[in-house]
Design an enzyme around this catalytic site. Sequence first.
Site, short mmCIF file in Angstrom:
data_model
loop_
_atom_site.label_atom_id
_atom_site.label_comp_id
_atom_site.label_asym_id
_atom_site.label_seq_id
_atom_site.Cartn_x
_atom_site.Cartn_y
_atom_site.Cartn_z
N GLY A 40 0.53 -0.98 -0.20
CA GLY A 40 0.13 0.40 -0.06
C GLY A 40 1.02 1.40 0.34
N LYS A 41 0.54 2.00 -1.14
CA LYS A 41 1.41 3.61 -1.09
C LYS A 41 1.37 4.18 0.36
CE LYS A 41 1.48 5.46 -4.85
NZ LYS A 41 2.69 4.75 -4.77
N ALA A 43 1.51 2.91 3.71
CA ALA A 43 2.21 2.19 4.09
C ALA A 43 3.79 1.87 3.59
CB ALA A 43 1.37 0.61 5.03
N ALA A 245 8.20 -1.00 -4.92
CA ALA A 245 7.91 0.21 -4.30
C ALA A 245 8.91 1.01 -4.57
CB ALA A 245 7.81 -0.12 -3.02
N ALA A 246 9.38 1.28 -5.25
CA ALA A 246 10.55 2.73 -5.77
C ALA A 246 10.67 3.89 -5.45
CB ALA A 246 10.93 1.72 -7.03
N GLY A 247 9.13 3.98 -6.47
CA GLY A 247 8.86 4.97 -6.34
C GLY A 247 8.08 5.52 -4.86
N ASP A 248 7.67 5.00 -3.72
CA ASP A 248 7.09 5.36 -2.52
C ASP A 248 8.18 5.26 -1.53
OD1 ASP A 248 4.56 5.22 -3.05
OD2 ASP A 248 4.61 2.64 -3.04
N SER A 278 16.31 0.39 -3.17
CA SER A 278 15.48 -1.25 -3.17
C SER A 278 14.91 -1.89 -4.50
CB SER A 278 14.28 0.07 -2.52
OG SER A 278 14.07 0.06 -3.92
#
Length: 301
Positions: A40-41, A43, A245-248, A278
């Site tokens: 989830g973006k 978390a 999850a790289a962008g987050d 990541s």
Amino acid sequence: MRPTIGVFGSANLDHVVRVRSAPRLGETITGRSYEKVVGGKGANQALAAARAGADVRMVGAVGDDDGGLAIRSVLNRGGVDTSGLATKPGPSGTAHITVDENGDNSIVVVPGANAEVRSLTDAHRAALAGCDTVLLQLELPIRAVVEAARYAHGAGVRVVLTPAPVVPLSADQVALADVLVLNEHESAELSGVAEPRAAAQALVVMGVGVVVVTLGERGSLCVAAGADEVVEEPALPVRAVDTTAAGDTFAGCLAVALAEGQDLRAATHWATCAAALSVQRVGASPSMPDRAEIERLAGSR
């Protein structure tokens, strides 16, 4: 002094299948592996910021199922304060992710408990009060996200918005973001301008203080209000295993660097190093680097 960062966002249990190549429409294939990890973006950004050295408060909702227990446990172990994470009757949010051998992914999100966060409550305000920065995304109902942005903006708290999944926003809503972190597609959707540099400049004209457009293998570019220079940061040459999850990771670590007083160029470089670390690892939350790893890579460049 450690910054305090609030995250008003989604928390999911990710169901990740790894394949050689993604199936075509109507095709059935055999996967290489399957696992469940917290994502989830919201978390993801909370964990990224906590591992990067901030005190983090997670605000949102999980279900009263095993997924909710798993999400809360992982966040707590990651040093994230979950007192603002409500438990709602029913299932937690889930994301169903297919990752191919190049690390590229396709994702279907089922909101679950996240969809129940329809407005800002007194408990939410208490959790966000006193934060240096609030991180927002668009995986919660848009009305609640806009309400949280207005609350933080009015309280003098820096608002960092990742507008994903992208939805139409008015110029007034866009202007609630002090820092906008978005990819090339999202920048075009919000600004109506295809070229990333021009799109970033158009978003600054709408009232955003800083716009950071991530460009994948081409790195990122940053435009700040009142600055003539466009800050360009190249991507680091790494072999991607999983880009989920790289962008987050980038957004969470950028928020930490800015809250600590780094200038835009240094903060963007620091966040780029975190994202590069990541993508070389599998999973969303398990892939995020800690502060020492980021500083080692940032210091070597």
